[in-house]
Design a protein around this motif. Structure first.
Motif, PDB file in Angstrom:
ATOM      1  N   LYS A 119       0.892  -1.261  -0.154  1.00 23.38           N
ATOM      2  CA  LYS A 119      -0.127  -0.046  -0.070  1.00 23.38           C
ATOM      3  C   LYS A 119       0.942   1.208   0.056  1.00 23.38           C
ATOM      4  CE  LYS A 119      -4.047   1.798   2.154  1.00 23.38           C
ATOM      5  NZ  LYS A 119      -5.226   1.737   3.314  1.00 23.38           N
ATOM      6  N   LEU A 120       0.711   1.893  -1.045  1.00 27.49           N
ATOM      7  CA  LEU A 120       1.792   3.319  -0.969  1.00 27.49           C
ATOM      8  C   LEU A 120       0.767   4.344  -1.346  1.00 27.49           C
ATOM      9  CD1 LEU A 120       4.492   1.890  -3.370  1.00 27.49           C
ATOM     10  CD2 LEU A 120       4.219   2.185  -0.873  1.00 27.49           C
ATOM     11  N   ASN A 121       0.947   5.462  -0.895  1.00 24.79           N
ATOM     12  CA  ASN A 121       0.066   6.694  -0.791  1.00 24.79           C
ATOM     13  C   ASN A 121      -1.423   6.387  -0.789  1.00 24.79           C
ATOM     14  OD1 ASN A 121       2.450   8.215  -1.561  1.00 24.79           O
ATOM     15  ND2 ASN A 121       2.419   7.731  -3.648  1.00 24.79           N
ATOM     16  N   ASN A 122      -1.667   5.538   0.075  1.00 25.68           N
ATOM     17  CA  ASN A 122      -3.142   5.146   0.242  1.00 25.68           C
ATOM     18  C   ASN A 122      -3.531   4.411  -0.943  1.00 25.68           C
ATOM     19  OD1 ASN A 122      -3.291   6.387   2.944  1.00 25.68           O
ATOM     20  ND2 ASN A 122      -3.568   8.374   2.111  1.00 25.68           N
ATOM     21  N   GLN A 123      -2.956   3.782  -1.554  1.00 28.05           N
ATOM     22  CA  GLN A 123      -3.143   2.986  -2.764  1.00 28.05           C
ATOM     23  C   GLN A 123      -2.600   1.681  -2.672  1.00 28.05           C
ATOM     24  OE1 GLN A 123      -2.496   4.772  -6.445  1.00 28.05           O
ATOM     25  NE2 GLN A 123      -3.186   3.230  -7.688  1.00 28.05           N
ATOM     26  N   LEU A 124      -3.668   0.726  -2.736  1.00 27.23           N
ATOM     27  CA  LEU A 124      -3.412  -0.778  -2.683  1.00 27.23           C
ATOM     28  C   LEU A 124      -2.889  -1.333  -4.168  1.00 27.23           C
ATOM     29  CD1 LEU A 124      -3.209  -3.017  -0.588  1.00 27.23           C
ATOM     30  CD2 LEU A 124      -5.540  -3.694  -1.894  1.00 27.23           C
ATOM     31  N   LEU A 125      -1.642  -2.132  -4.221  1.00 28.40           N
ATOM     32  CA  LEU A 125      -1.058  -2.363  -5.430  1.00 28.40           C
ATOM     33  C   LEU A 125      -0.527  -3.557  -5.315  1.00 28.40           C
ATOM     34  CD1 LEU A 125       2.108  -1.584  -5.479  1.00 28.40           C
ATOM     35  CD2 LEU A 125       1.426   0.734  -5.432  1.00 28.40           C
ATOM     36  N   LEU A 126      -0.305  -4.264  -6.628  1.00 26.73           N
ATOM     37  CA  LEU A 126       0.523  -5.449  -6.683  1.00 26.73           C
ATOM     38  C   LEU A 126       1.744  -5.129  -7.519  1.00 26.73           C
ATOM     39  CD1 LEU A 126      -2.283  -8.065  -7.693  1.00 26.73           C
ATOM     40  CD2 LEU A 126      -1.100  -8.147  -5.603  1.00 26.73           C
ATOM     41  N   HIS A 127       2.829  -5.676  -7.127  1.00 23.37           N
ATOM     42  CA  HIS A 127       4.272  -5.483  -7.689  1.00 23.37           C
ATOM     43  C   HIS A 127       4.982  -6.460  -8.075  1.00 23.37           C
ATOM     44  CE1 HIS A 127       6.717  -5.154  -4.830  1.00 23.37           C
ATOM     45  NE2 HIS A 127       5.787  -4.661  -3.977  1.00 23.37           N
ATOM     46  N   LYS A 128       5.851  -6.728  -9.116  1.00 24.81           N
ATOM     47  CA  LYS A 128       6.701  -7.867  -9.222  1.00 24.81           C
ATOM     48  C   LYS A 128       7.741  -7.234 -10.324  1.00 24.81           C
ATOM     49  CE  LYS A 128       6.695 -12.400 -10.750  1.00 24.81           C
ATOM     50  NZ  LYS A 128       5.943 -13.622 -11.283  1.00 24.81           N
ATOM     51  N   VAL A 129       8.927  -8.066  -9.882  1.00 25.22           N
ATOM     52  CA  VAL A 129      10.181  -7.538 -10.808  1.00 25.22           C
ATOM     53  C   VAL A 129      10.716  -8.882 -11.627  1.00 25.22           C
ATOM     54  CG1 VAL A 129      12.719  -6.851 -10.437  1.00 25.22           C
ATOM     55  CG2 VAL A 129      10.971  -6.038  -9.116  1.00 25.22           C
ATOM     56  N   ALA A 130      10.966  -8.434 -12.961  1.00 29.40           N
ATOM     57  CA  ALA A 130      11.409  -9.853 -13.748  1.00 29.40           C
ATOM     58  C   ALA A 130      12.650  -9.234 -14.427  1.00 29.40           C
ATOM     59  CB  ALA A 130      10.305 -10.171 -14.723  1.00 29.40           C
ATOM     60  N   GLU A 131      13.593  -9.964 -14.964  1.00 27.07           N
ATOM     61  CA  GLU A 131      14.898 -10.136 -15.568  1.00 27.07           C
ATOM     62  C   GLU A 131      14.281  -9.994 -17.100  1.00 27.07           C
ATOM     63  OE1 GLU A 131      18.391 -12.056 -13.165  1.00 27.07           O
ATOM     64  OE2 GLU A 131      17.202 -13.279 -14.541  1.00 27.07           O
ATOM     65  N   ILE A 132      15.204  -9.052 -17.541  1.00 35.00           N
ATOM     66  CA  ILE A 132      15.146  -8.541 -19.170  1.00 35.00           C
ATOM     67  C   ILE A 132      16.511  -8.694 -19.775  1.00 35.00           C
ATOM     68  CG2 ILE A 132      14.795  -5.956 -19.017  1.00 35.00           C
ATOM     69  CD1 ILE A 132      12.707  -6.215 -21.135  1.00 35.00           C
ATOM     70  N   ASP A 133      16.194  -8.988 -21.162  1.00 36.94           N
ATOM     71  CA  ASP A 133      17.695  -9.389 -21.944  1.00 36.94           C
ATOM     72  C   ASP A 133      17.397  -9.106 -23.220  1.00 36.94           C
ATOM     73  OD1 ASP A 133      20.318  -9.710 -22.842  1.00 36.94           O
ATOM     74  OD2 ASP A 133      20.481 -11.820 -21.803  1.00 36.94           O
ATOM     75  N   PHE A 134      17.703  -8.043 -24.048  1.00 39.69           N
ATOM     76  CA  PHE A 134      17.475  -7.815 -25.270  1.00 39.69           C
ATOM     77  C   PHE A 134      18.832  -7.125 -25.781  1.00 39.69           C
ATOM     78  CE2 PHE A 134      15.572  -4.288 -23.073  1.00 39.69           C
ATOM     79  CZ  PHE A 134      15.807  -3.269 -24.000  1.00 39.69           C
ATOM     80  N   GLY A 135      19.492  -7.903 -26.596  1.00 37.98           N
ATOM     81  CA  GLY A 135      20.763  -7.523 -26.989  1.00 37.98           C
ATOM     82  C   GLY A 135      21.755  -7.093 -26.144  1.00 37.98           C
ATOM     83  N   LEU A 136      22.138  -5.737 -26.341  1.00 39.26           N
ATOM     84  CA  LEU A 136      23.366  -5.219 -25.518  1.00 39.26           C
ATOM     85  C   LEU A 136      22.728  -5.032 -23.990  1.00 39.26           C
ATOM     86  CD1 LEU A 136      25.135  -3.119 -28.166  1.00 39.26           C
ATOM     87  CD2 LEU A 136      25.669  -5.798 -27.395  1.00 39.26           C
ATOM     88  N   PHE A 137      21.562  -4.965 -23.932  1.00 43.73           N
ATOM     89  CA  PHE A 137      20.848  -4.592 -22.556  1.00 43.73           C
ATOM     90  C   PHE A 137      20.501  -5.529 -21.728  1.00 43.73           C
ATOM     91  CE2 PHE A 137      17.357  -2.982 -19.859  1.00 43.73           C
ATOM     92  CZ  PHE A 137      17.994  -2.005 -19.401  1.00 43.73           C
ATOM     93  N   LYS A 138      20.892  -5.593 -20.415  1.00 43.07           N
ATOM     94  CA  LYS A 138      20.566  -6.666 -19.433  1.00 43.07           C
ATOM     95  C   LYS A 138      19.997  -5.712 -18.325  1.00 43.07           C
ATOM     96  CE  LYS A 138      23.258 -10.556 -20.993  1.00 43.07           C
ATOM     97  NZ  LYS A 138      24.414 -11.251 -20.445  1.00 43.07           N
ATOM     98  N   GLY A 139      18.887  -5.961 -17.686  1.00 44.08           N
ATOM     99  CA  GLY A 139      18.331  -5.292 -16.510  1.00 44.08           C
ATOM    100  C   GLY A 139      17.261  -5.696 -15.957  1.00 44.08           C
ATOM    101  N   TYR A 140      16.078  -4.944 -15.546  1.00 48.28           N
ATOM    102  CA  TYR A 140      14.815  -5.503 -14.948  1.00 48.28           C
ATOM    103  C   TYR A 140      13.902  -4.797 -15.438  1.00 48.28           C
ATOM    104  CZ  TYR A 140      18.409  -7.166 -11.393  1.00 48.28           C
ATOM    105  OH  TYR A 140      19.482  -7.648 -10.937  1.00 48.28           O
ATOM    106  N   VAL A 141      12.636  -5.265 -15.468  1.00 45.54           N
ATOM    107  CA  VAL A 141      11.246  -4.720 -15.764  1.00 45.54           C
ATOM    108  C   VAL A 141      10.646  -4.982 -14.595  1.00 45.54           C
ATOM    109  CG1 VAL A 141      10.577  -7.004 -16.949  1.00 45.54           C
ATOM    110  CG2 VAL A 141       9.482  -4.626 -17.234  1.00 45.54           C
ATOM    111  N   GLU A 142       9.936  -4.079 -14.175  1.00 43.73           N
ATOM    112  CA  GLU A 142       9.046  -4.211 -12.884  1.00 43.73           C
ATOM    113  C   GLU A 142       7.673  -3.399 -13.410  1.00 43.73           C
ATOM    114  OE1 GLU A 142       9.084  -2.647  -8.002  1.00 43.73           O
ATOM    115  OE2 GLU A 142      10.291  -1.769  -9.562  1.00 43.73           O
ATOM    116  N   ILE A 143       6.521  -4.269 -12.804  1.00 45.36           N
ATOM    117  CA  ILE A 143       5.220  -3.841 -13.098  1.00 45.36           C
ATOM    118  C   ILE A 143       4.479  -3.266 -11.671  1.00 45.36           C
ATOM    119  CG2 ILE A 143       4.381  -6.335 -12.985  1.00 45.36           C
ATOM    120  CD1 ILE A 143       2.250  -5.250 -15.059  1.00 45.36           C
TER     121      ILE A 143
END
Length: 462
Positions: A119-143
């Motif tokens: 719960k952030l800013n009085n708002q309930l939410l769902l979040h998750k982090v996943a790895e992402i790898d395309f070409g020369l970029f490696k990092g994370y994507v979060e929803i």
């Protein structure tokens, strides 16, 4: 609660049970819907995350903003579901954010298989982090998936359930009251019937009708049986008191009259004194006889039914007694001198003695009485036969009634109370016997008392 009526208890109990049942159902339904919708929201967020990862990885190493804008399906899904997506490099620095509709918590590179709820800013939410790898970029994507619509929907459902719960509370109370009124109506009518019976001293017949074969029907049947017994008992009691009062009034008045006579002038006249004393003693003996016979009836409730009595011994004792009281009487015993009956001596003496006493009272000849014992199969028959005046056929069914007398004039002169044969009938019935009578006017009367002799095994089983 001790002073609550049964209807009030029934209303509260049924209303509360219905309300609690509905409340429990609502609670179970609410949490079932809550979990089902939350799982649905997680699936939607998971699908969006997969589409984002697939989109970036499928476009290769070079992705432009125009490529993202051309993916209308993904953008519409993010907007409609109030979802936000951000791309972070390997150091956790945000490099791109799509649709800033839902806030993100502080980034943590920890990967989880399930969505996290915050719960952030009085708002309930769902979040998750996943790895992402395309070409020369490696990092994370979060929803970040907003649960605002989910929260509003659950809030509406909760409000609706609370409203329905209060409605159910009112309806359950009304239903409980209605059911209690319907089901308790026969009991109320039965109560009113009992109160009316009490006011009328149980003289009113039971008018309450209930045809259903249930517990109330059984209760009504028992009540009717009790009412009949009570009514019959009261009737007999009233008749008993009336007859006893009548029987005692006459000798008391006679004694009182003679005592008054003696008190005025009779004590100076020896002849009058002797006559008055003799008559008074005779009347006292009548009262004593009446009281003794009534006590015999009352005391027969507790008897030792296992004792055996020799019949010839009882007859011999009675012969000795009546030889003094009525010297002209002839009593004969016909049977085995060792014959016994499973009856206490006092009871057998009362049975035979009352029959002999009646044979003497109702006799214009020299009394001749035969006490005979015979056997037939497993039955022992005790007969008492006399040569008295006999009993008219139409009066035979009444002779065992209390205070019934055949000849009023003879009864008054002989001192009878009308209780003798009723005592005999009750004693015979108490010891599992039967009594039969045959009589012809001016020829005599014969009483047959039949007892079934049980074997030892039958006696033990009984």
């Amino acid at each position: 609660m001790k002073h609550w009526t049964l209807q009030r208890k029934w209303t509260y109990a049924s209303g509360l049970s219905i309300f609690l049942s509905f409340l429990m159902m609502c609670v179970i339904l609410f949490f079932s819907i809550y979990n089902w919708l939350l799982i649905s929201e997680e699936k939607i967020a998971q699908n969006t995350l997969h589409e984002v990862v697939n989109f970036f990885e499928s476009k290769g190493p070079i992705i432009s903003i125009q490529d993202i804008q051309r993916n209308k399906t993904l953008l519409n899904q993010l907007v409609n579901q109030k979802q936000s997506v951000r791309i972070l490099n390997a150091d956790g620095i945000e490099v791109l954010r799509i649709n800033d509709a839902s806030p993100f918590p502080s980034f943590s590179p920890t990967l989880t298989t399930d969505f996290q709820k915050d719960k952030l800013n009085n708002q309930l939410l769902l979040h998750k982090v996943a790895e992402i790898d395309f070409g020369l970029f490696k990092g994370y994507v979060e929803i970040s998936h907003s649960l605002e619509n989910f929260s509003q929907l659950m809030r509406y459902i909760l409000i609706a359930m609370v409203i329905f719960t209060f409605i159910a509370l009112v309806l359950s109370a009304l239903i409980g009251y209605s059911l209690s009124s319907i089901l308790l109506k026969p009991l109320k009518e039965l109560r009113n019937e009992m109160q009316e019976a009490k006011q009328t001293k149980f003289s009113k017949e039971v008018s309450f009708q209930y045809v259903t074969n249930d517990e109330i029907g059984e209760l009504l049947t028992i009540y009717k049986q009790l009412m009949n017994e009570v009514s019959e008992t009261i009737t007999r009691q009233d008749e008993f008191i009336h007859n006893v009062s009548h029987e005692l009034r006459t000798p008391i008045q006679v004694v009182e009259g003679h005592l008054s006579l003696l008190n005025r002038w009779g004590k100076d006249d020896k002849e009058v004194l002797d006559d008055s004393l003799q008559i008074s003693l005779t009347e006292v003996q009548k009262m004593k006889l009446l009281i003794e016979e009534m006590l015999k009836l009352a005391k027969r409730e507790q008897s030792d039914k296992q004792k055996e009595t020799n019949i010839s011994t009882i007859v011999y004792d009675l012969k000795q007694k009546y030889r003094i009281l009525t010297p002209t009487v002839e009593i004969k015993f016909d049977g085995n001198d060792h014959e016994k009956l499973p009856i206490p001596a006092t009871a057998l003496e009362q049975i035979i003695g009352n029959l002999i006493d009646n044979a003497i009272k109702y006799n214009t000849n020299q009394p001749k009485i035969v006490v005979k014992v015979t056997h037939h199969d497993t039955q022992t028959i005790l007969s008492v036969k006399d040569n008295g005046i006999g009993i008219p056929t139409e009066l035979l069914p009444k002779i065992f009634d209390r205070f019934f007398v055949i000849d009023e004039a003879r009864t008054k002169t002989k001192g009878g109370s009308g209780l003798g044969l009723s005592i005999v009938k009750r004693l015979v019935s108490e010891y599992k016997g039967e009594i039969h009578v045959q009589s012809k006017e001016n020829e005599g009367t014969n009483f047959d008392i039949i007892f079934t002799i049980m074997t030892k095994e039958e006696s033990f089983n009984s």
